[in-house]
Design an enzyme around this catalytic site. Sequence first.
Site, PDB file in Angstrom:
ATOM      1  CB  CYS A  99      -0.900  -0.030   1.227  1.00 47.26           C
ATOM      2  SG  CYS A  99      -2.379   0.967   1.010  1.00 47.26           S
ATOM      3  CB  CYS A 145      -4.105   1.362  -1.551  1.00 50.68           C
ATOM      4  SG  CYS A 145      -2.379   1.782  -1.741  1.00 50.68           S
ATOM      5  CB  CYS A 151       6.624  -2.274  -7.950  1.00 52.36           C
ATOM      6  SG  CYS A 151       4.922  -1.947  -7.490  1.00 52.36           S
TER       7      CYS A 151
END
Length: 173
Positions: free
Chosen positions: A16, A92, A100
């Site tokens: 998240c 989320c 990432c």
Amino acid sequence: MSNISTQAPYNVLFLCTGNSARSILAEGLLNGLANGRFKGFSAGSQPKGQVHPMAIATLEGFSLPTKGYRSKGWDEFAVDGAPAMDFIITVCDDAAGEVCPIWPGHPMTAHWGVPDPAAHEGTPEEKLSAFHDAARVLKRRIELFLSLPIQRLDSMSLQTELRGIGQVREYSK
């Protein structure tokens, strides 16, 4: 056979943005429900630095351990020596859209977006109710995840099932 580890426990990282509420709830729920078959972790792209007290109260309400949680960055899991992840699940919408790190081992990924209970406006009781609602949605999705016959699914089927779980909106009380 999928491309994940052939031996349990399987490692699951819940991501998240702030790592203070939803990802903490998912980590605690998975560890509480998995009977050692999975090990849950959580992290954030921009960690808040502390776990939301209502996340801890919610885990306690589910009779789950409440010690040892901390808000941390996802970079802790992208370095040499970090546990290898089999699954990475964003909880989320902000984290799902972020770039990432490249995860060693190419883990399965999915997005299981849940409204942020920490952003809920209202009385303390209404805010706690939002945390419980988020936890119930996550609990249902984790139960579905735990029911997958992981070793019998090929990679494409497992990826499809994992992502489909993120579409489940109903929850059990």
